[in-house]
Design an enzyme around this catalytic site. Sequence first.
Site, PDB file in Angstrom:
ATOM      1  N   HIS A   1       0.838  -1.188   0.000  1.00 51.02           N
ATOM      2  CA  HIS A   1       0.000   0.000   0.000  1.00 51.02           C
ATOM      3  C   HIS A   1       0.874   1.240   0.000  1.00 51.02           C
ATOM      4  CE1 HIS A   1      -3.544   2.435   0.570  1.00 51.02           C
ATOM      5  NE2 HIS A   1      -2.875   3.136   1.475  1.00 51.02           N
ATOM      6  N   SER A   2       0.561   2.207  -0.871  1.00 51.28           N
ATOM      7  CA  SER A   2       1.281   3.467  -0.977  1.00 51.28           C
ATOM      8  C   SER A   2       2.761   3.186  -1.261  1.00 51.28           C
ATOM      9  CB  SER A   2       1.068   4.303   0.283  1.00 51.28           C
ATOM     10  OG  SER A   2       1.433   5.649   0.080  1.00 51.28           O
ATOM     11  N   MET A   3       3.679   3.590  -0.380  1.00 50.54           N
ATOM     12  CA  MET A   3       5.088   3.270  -0.612  1.00 50.54           C
ATOM     13  C   MET A   3       5.288   1.772  -0.807  1.00 50.54           C
ATOM     14  SD  MET A   3       8.399   3.801   1.926  1.00 50.54           S
ATOM     15  CE  MET A   3       7.882   2.461   3.031  1.00 50.54           C
TER      16      MET A   3
END
Length: 263
Positions: free
Chosen positions: A87-89
Amino acid sequence: MTRYLTRTPPPPGRLRVFCFPYAGGGASAYAGWQRRITADAELLPVQLPGREGRMAEPRFTDLHDLVADLDAELGPELDHPHVLYGHSMGALIAFALAQHRHARGARLPAALVLGGHRAPHLPAPLPDEPDIPDADLVRTLDAYGGLPRILLDHPEWLAALLPIVRDDLRLCAAAGTVARTPLPVALHAFGGAEDRLVTVPEVREWARYSTRESEINVVPGGHFFPREAPGFPELLSAVLRRYEAAPGAIPGTAPGPAGAGQA
């Protein structure tokens, strides 16, 4: 067991799901998820150095160095059927790791499941300003919904987290340097309908990075929709069920799920 994993990998034959955290996060972000997903898949939260149980270790600030170290450490486990989720990074790390392994002809995941990150050919949403004052960094992240609300209510937690966030943002700034080869791997991308940091059209751009089926899913919530959408682990579980019986992917032969398409 490798220092990157917080639990022992399952015996061969069970699908392994390596979970990479968002900026500032650690393996604990996935606490409690195992009991909410299919019993035939094993979640393996990845603990990056410089946080939680590895707080004393130096953090990576170069994405390519981190990915090379992950590949070296996790390589034996990645030679079994697996899925990469982030998720995200964490989505960026998962994608960069798959590109790294593809370039050297190593086994690829049965699928990439990527949430809350724009496709890598798009410009980074946050400015790369390593010396930005803490107060300005917090305001910028908050304006985009890039901080969990609980941190804003606990300044002492936020102060301890900011050095980790700064180093992680340096990792994220390298998104444009990751190889952009379309991979022979099924790709599932998730975006939050109210995400101010990563818009749904930017998430849809991930479709160009798979030569197999790709699927774009829009779910309720902002940037941290896995926390905000109560049923998100169950949505992930539905994706994983497609790959439980799959033999896993090798370069050029990654299986795609039947009937997958773009939402």
